[in-house]
Design an enzyme around this catalytic site. Structure first.
Site, PDB file in Angstrom:
ATOM      1  N   GLU A  92      11.486  -3.842  13.922  1.00  0.00           N
ATOM      2  CA  GLU A  92      11.334  -5.292  13.944  1.00  0.00           C
ATOM      3  C   GLU A  92      12.046  -5.964  12.774  1.00  0.00           C
ATOM      4  O   GLU A  92      12.214  -5.383  11.709  1.00  0.00           O
ATOM      5  CB  GLU A  92       9.848  -5.643  13.907  1.00  0.00           C
ATOM      6  CG  GLU A  92       9.196  -5.308  15.223  1.00  0.00           C
ATOM      7  CD  GLU A  92       7.707  -5.529  15.215  1.00  0.00           C
ATOM      8  OE1 GLU A  92       7.240  -6.298  16.058  1.00  0.00           O
ATOM      9  OE2 GLU A  92       7.032  -4.954  14.369  1.00  0.00           O
ATOM     10  N   CYS A 112       8.059   5.601   8.994  1.00  0.00           N
ATOM     11  CA  CYS A 112       8.250   5.826   7.556  1.00  0.00           C
ATOM     12  C   CYS A 112       7.523   7.096   7.167  1.00  0.00           C
ATOM     13  O   CYS A 112       6.423   7.366   7.646  1.00  0.00           O
ATOM     14  CB  CYS A 112       7.694   4.644   6.750  1.00  0.00           C
ATOM     15  SG  CYS A 112       7.926   4.844   4.964  1.00  0.00           S
ATOM     16  N   GLY A 166       9.903   0.928   7.164  1.00  0.00           N
ATOM     17  CA  GLY A 166      10.657   2.002   6.515  1.00  0.00           C
ATOM     18  C   GLY A 166      10.786   1.855   5.006  1.00  0.00           C
ATOM     19  O   GLY A 166      10.535   0.789   4.433  1.00  0.00           O
ATOM     20  N   GLU A 167      11.160   2.958   4.384  1.00  0.00           N
ATOM     21  CA  GLU A 167      11.380   2.996   2.939  1.00  0.00           C
ATOM     22  C   GLU A 167      12.893   2.982   2.719  1.00  0.00           C
ATOM     23  O   GLU A 167      13.566   4.009   2.913  1.00  0.00           O
ATOM     24  CB  GLU A 167      10.725   4.256   2.360  1.00  0.00           C
ATOM     25  CG  GLU A 167      11.090   4.566   0.913  1.00  0.00           C
ATOM     26  CD  GLU A 167      10.986   3.383  -0.026  1.00  0.00           C
ATOM     27  OE1 GLU A 167       9.915   2.792  -0.162  1.00  0.00           O
ATOM     28  OE2 GLU A 167      12.017   3.031  -0.638  1.00  0.00           O
ATOM     29  N   SER A 198      12.819  -3.544  -1.431  1.00  0.00           N
ATOM     30  CA  SER A 198      11.434  -3.246  -1.786  1.00  0.00           C
ATOM     31  C   SER A 198      11.225  -1.743  -1.627  1.00  0.00           C
ATOM     32  O   SER A 198      11.594  -1.158  -0.609  1.00  0.00           O
ATOM     33  CB  SER A 198      10.505  -4.010  -0.845  1.00  0.00           C
ATOM     34  OG  SER A 198       9.158  -3.663  -1.089  1.00  0.00           O
ATOM     35  N   SER A 220       6.449  -1.631  -4.860  1.00  0.00           N
ATOM     36  CA  SER A 220       5.104  -1.692  -4.296  1.00  0.00           C
ATOM     37  C   SER A 220       4.167  -0.859  -5.160  1.00  0.00           C
ATOM     38  O   SER A 220       4.121   0.356  -5.025  1.00  0.00           O
ATOM     39  CB  SER A 220       5.139  -1.150  -2.866  1.00  0.00           C
ATOM     40  OG  SER A 220       5.940  -2.013  -2.080  1.00  0.00           O
ATOM     41  N   LEU A 221       3.446  -1.513  -6.035  1.00  0.00           N
ATOM     42  CA  LEU A 221       2.627  -0.789  -7.016  1.00  0.00           C
ATOM     43  C   LEU A 221       1.230  -0.485  -6.462  1.00  0.00           C
ATOM     44  O   LEU A 221       0.824   0.661  -6.396  1.00  0.00           O
ATOM     45  CB  LEU A 221       2.554  -1.621  -8.307  1.00  0.00           C
ATOM     46  CG  LEU A 221       2.068  -0.899  -9.547  1.00  0.00           C
ATOM     47  CD1 LEU A 221       2.917   0.310  -9.885  1.00  0.00           C
ATOM     48  CD2 LEU A 221       2.032  -1.862 -10.729  1.00  0.00           C
ATOM     49  N   HIS A 222       0.493  -1.507  -6.118  1.00  0.00           N
ATOM     50  CA  HIS A 222      -0.786  -1.395  -5.391  1.00  0.00           C
ATOM     51  C   HIS A 222      -1.939  -0.738  -6.131  1.00  0.00           C
ATOM     52  O   HIS A 222      -3.058  -0.713  -5.614  1.00  0.00           O
ATOM     53  CB  HIS A 222      -0.618  -0.659  -4.052  1.00  0.00           C
ATOM     54  CG  HIS A 222       0.431  -1.241  -3.173  1.00  0.00           C
ATOM     55  ND1 HIS A 222       0.509  -2.586  -2.881  1.00  0.00           N
ATOM     56  CD2 HIS A 222       1.478  -0.664  -2.526  1.00  0.00           C
ATOM     57  CE1 HIS A 222       1.540  -2.797  -2.085  1.00  0.00           C
ATOM     58  NE2 HIS A 222       2.157  -1.660  -1.873  1.00  0.00           N
ATOM     59  N   ASN A 299      -3.132  -7.088   5.413  1.00  0.00           N
ATOM     60  CA  ASN A 299      -3.185  -7.399   6.841  1.00  0.00           C
ATOM     61  C   ASN A 299      -3.762  -6.197   7.560  1.00  0.00           C
ATOM     62  O   ASN A 299      -3.095  -5.178   7.691  1.00  0.00           O
ATOM     63  CB  ASN A 299      -1.788  -7.740   7.364  1.00  0.00           C
ATOM     64  CG  ASN A 299      -1.316  -9.036   6.742  1.00  0.00           C
ATOM     65  OD1 ASN A 299      -1.958 -10.058   6.874  1.00  0.00           O
ATOM     66  ND2 ASN A 299      -0.220  -8.977   6.011  1.00  0.00           N
ATOM     67  N   CYS A 342       2.916  -8.952   6.972  1.00  0.00           N
ATOM     68  CA  CYS A 342       3.236  -7.813   6.158  1.00  0.00           C
ATOM     69  C   CYS A 342       2.422  -6.564   6.504  1.00  0.00           C
ATOM     70  O   CYS A 342       1.205  -6.602   6.533  1.00  0.00           O
ATOM     71  CB  CYS A 342       2.870  -8.259   4.760  1.00  0.00           C
ATOM     72  SG  CYS A 342       3.731  -7.479   3.491  1.00  0.00           S
TER      73      CYS A 342
HETATM   74  N1  SAH Z   1       8.746   0.687   2.182  1.00  0.00           N
HETATM   75  C1  SAH Z   1       8.963  -0.405   1.333  1.00  0.00           C
HETATM   76  C2  SAH Z   1       9.321  -1.678   2.079  1.00  0.00           C
HETATM   77  C3  SAH Z   1       8.583  -1.966   3.342  1.00  0.00           C
HETATM   78  S1  SAH Z   1       6.890  -2.410   3.208  1.00  0.00           S
HETATM   79  C4  SAH Z   1       7.786  -0.620   0.430  1.00  0.00           C
HETATM   80  O1  SAH Z   1       6.746  -0.005   0.629  1.00  0.00           O
HETATM   81  O2  SAH Z   1       7.930  -1.373  -0.522  1.00  0.00           O
HETATM   82  C5  SAH Z   1       6.986  -4.064   2.545  1.00  0.00           C
HETATM   83  C6  SAH Z   1       5.748  -4.491   1.785  1.00  0.00           C
HETATM   84  O3  SAH Z   1       4.630  -4.630   2.675  1.00  0.00           O
HETATM   85  C7  SAH Z   1       5.312  -3.483   0.728  1.00  0.00           C
HETATM   86  O4  SAH Z   1       5.000  -4.106  -0.478  1.00  0.00           O
HETATM   87  C8  SAH Z   1       4.089  -2.894   1.353  1.00  0.00           C
HETATM   88  O5  SAH Z   1       3.262  -2.336   0.388  1.00  0.00           O
HETATM   89  C9  SAH Z   1       3.488  -4.075   2.062  1.00  0.00           C
HETATM   90  N2  SAH Z   1       2.497  -3.723   3.063  1.00  0.00           N
HETATM   91  C10 SAH Z   1       2.489  -2.627   3.830  1.00  0.00           C
HETATM   92  N3  SAH Z   1       1.420  -2.657   4.654  1.00  0.00           N
HETATM   93  C11 SAH Z   1       0.755  -3.792   4.403  1.00  0.00           C
HETATM   94  C12 SAH Z   1      -0.424  -4.391   4.946  1.00  0.00           C
HETATM   95  N4  SAH Z   1      -1.084  -3.822   5.947  1.00  0.00           N
HETATM   96  N5  SAH Z   1      -0.809  -5.578   4.471  1.00  0.00           N
HETATM   97  C13 SAH Z   1      -0.108  -6.174   3.487  1.00  0.00           C
HETATM   98  N6  SAH Z   1       0.996  -5.661   2.929  1.00  0.00           N
HETATM   99  C14 SAH Z   1       1.433  -4.477   3.373  1.00  0.00           C
HETATM  100 FE1  SF4 Z   2       6.527   3.187   4.160  1.00  0.00          FE
HETATM  101 FE2  SF4 Z   2       6.494   0.928   2.714  1.00  0.00          FE
HETATM  102 FE3  SF4 Z   2       4.739   1.308   4.715  1.00  0.00          FE
HETATM  103 FE4  SF4 Z   2       4.503   2.735   2.473  1.00  0.00          FE
HETATM  104  S1  SF4 Z   2       4.301   0.500   2.680  1.00  0.00           S
HETATM  105  S2  SF4 Z   2       4.378   3.535   4.558  1.00  0.00           S
HETATM  106  S3  SF4 Z   2       6.643   3.033   1.941  1.00  0.00           S
HETATM  107  S4  SF4 Z   2       6.943   1.106   4.915  1.00  0.00           S
END
Ligand code: SAH
Ligand code: SF4
Length: 388
Positions: A92, A112, A166-167, A198, A220-222, A299, A342
């Site tokens: 997408e 991913c 994807g990453e 990202s 993406s630290l989290h 989300n 997201c």
């Molecule tokens: N793989 C890369 C880029 C794609 S994800 C990465 O992880 O950075 C893009 C962003 O969406 C990232 O910051 C990811 O942590 C966030 N993300 C993934 N799943 C999510 C969700 N369910 N709710 C909110 N953000 C999310």
């Molecule tokens: Fe892959 Fe990014 Fe989703 Fe983690 S957040 S699974 S790295 S797409």
């Protein structure tokens, strides 16, 4: 005969292709402009190219978008496309219009391999890397579709974020030429600050990106500590936080912006407590990396077993960070009504059997089989649509 999709090439690659056809390299610039600036796919339209070249191109090359499976438009103007990439896989892209910009959120892989707990794409498992042409095709299609749709002559997409499925840094070889096409003045001419990669933290590739094609970086630290991050972002076991932050620091020497954006997905009761904010503040202070934080409301999707943090908790977290002098914003979710938010990307709609097989084949970080979630009530959705 199989012909070459010219969306696969950055300008250098196209020049090499033209040379193989016995053409001067500068012809490639003309061709590249036709394709990317004007959205042309029919060589006979490219009237400033010699007829002989147009004929050669017609037998050796083509310019093709990905087949569109669906297009959904939100009340807020967000548009989400689901593209078919073959063999039951789909990816997408999401367009997010704002007053001062138009952002396209682009996918880099079908599925991913990182397998973050809170991400729908991660739960699907990995199918395959997209090619450069499949990454660029999302932009090529969206830009030229939107010009017609919005009746605009000038550029519609001003920003690209590699935040779809994807990453991106696990598909480095395809990513870099795609980024070059986004940046090239003969194609989309986006500034480096307006193209964001990202990553969940592929440390060696952060270094390579800094040398090869430094664009804006979001990480993406989290989580503020390794124990929690190991659980949420399994890649952390390979590249722990200290190494990741060191890589961010090194990247800043090349980056088009003087900060790294840290994304932090707010998960109810998991990483959203005041103590987590305090640990983050300490982490940033000790490490000294210049950064901004972007808090993302989670989300939810059923298989995650996780919940979105209540808004007051998100705001309290943001306040603690801001009071400590760390610029912190809360991402506004866009495209809610079309599941374009997201982390909800699920491009496997075409063939759920295959996705289920992939998931079954995957193992959780602890080595336990991942529990199959057979019925996902949502249709396809994207990790993309949000205000940045
Ligand atoms: N793989 C890369 C880029 C794609 S994800 C990465 O992880 O950075 C893009 C962003 O969406 C990232 O910051 C990811 O942590 C966030 N993300 C993934 N799943 C999510 C969700 N369910 N709710 C909110 N953000 C999310
Ligand atoms: Fe892959 Fe990014 Fe989703 Fe983690 S957040 S699974 S790295 S797409």
């Amino acid at each position: 005969m199989n012909t070459t999709n010219l969306l696969e090439f950055d300008l250098e690659g196209l020049a090499a292709f033209c040379e193989k056809l016995g053409e001067k390299r500068f012809r490639a610039t003309q061709l590249y402009r036709w394709i990317h600036q004007r959205g042309a796919s029919d060589f006979s339209q490219m009237t400033d190219l010699a007829k002989a070249l147009r004929e050669k191109l017609a037998t050796t090359a083509h310019v093709a978008a990905l087949p569109v499976i669906s297009q959904q438009e939100s009340k807020d103007g967000t548009i989400k496309w689901l593209f078919d990439v073959g063999q039951g896989d789909a990816v997408e892209a999401v367009f997010i219009p704002e007053d001062d910009r138009g952002t396209l959120c682009v996918s880099s892989q079908a599925g991913c391999a990182v397998g973050c707990r809170f991400c729908s794409t991660g739960h699907q498992g990995f199918s395959r890397n997209l090619t450069t042409g499949e990454i660029v095709a999302q932009l090529w299609f969206a830009e030229h579709f939107l010009r017609k749709h919005l009746q605009r002559d000038e550029r519609v997409i001003s920003n690209v974020v590699m935040m779809g499925m994807g990453e991106p840094l696990q598909n480095y070889a395809a990513l870099v030429p795609a980024l070059r096409t986004m940046l090239d003045d003969n194609a989309y001419g986006l500034s480096r600050r307006r193209v964001t990669v990202s990553t969940s933290g592929v440390v060696p590739m952060i270094d390579r990106l800094g040398h090869d094609c430094p664009v804006a970086l979001a990480v993406s630290l989290h989580a503020p500590n390794d124990a929690l991050r190991n659980d949420l972002v399994p890649l952390n076991r390979k590249y722990p936080i200290a190494e990741l932050l060191d890589a961010c620091q090194r990247y800043l020497a090349h980056a088009p912006r003087d900060f790294i954006t840290f994304e932090y997905c707010m998960l109810d009761g998991v990483n959203d407590q005041p103590e987590h904010a305090l640990q983050l503040i300490e982490l940033v202070r000790t490490q000294g990396v210049s950064c901004k934080f972007n808090l993302i409301p989670f989300n939810p999707f059923p298989a995650s077993g996780l919940l979105r943090s209540p808004q007051p908790r998100v705001l309290a977290f943001a306040r603690l960070m801001s009071e400590a002098g760390i610029v912190t914003t809360v991402r506004k979710t866009r495209g809610d009504d079309i599941d374009a938010a997201c982390g909800q990307l699920a491009g496997d709609v075409q063939d759920r059997t295959r996705a289920a097989e992939r998931m079954a084949a995957r193992r959780s970080p602890a080595g336990q089989p991942v529990v199959l979630h057979r019925s996902r009530p949502r249709p396809a959705a994207t990790p993309g649509a949000m205000k940045r």
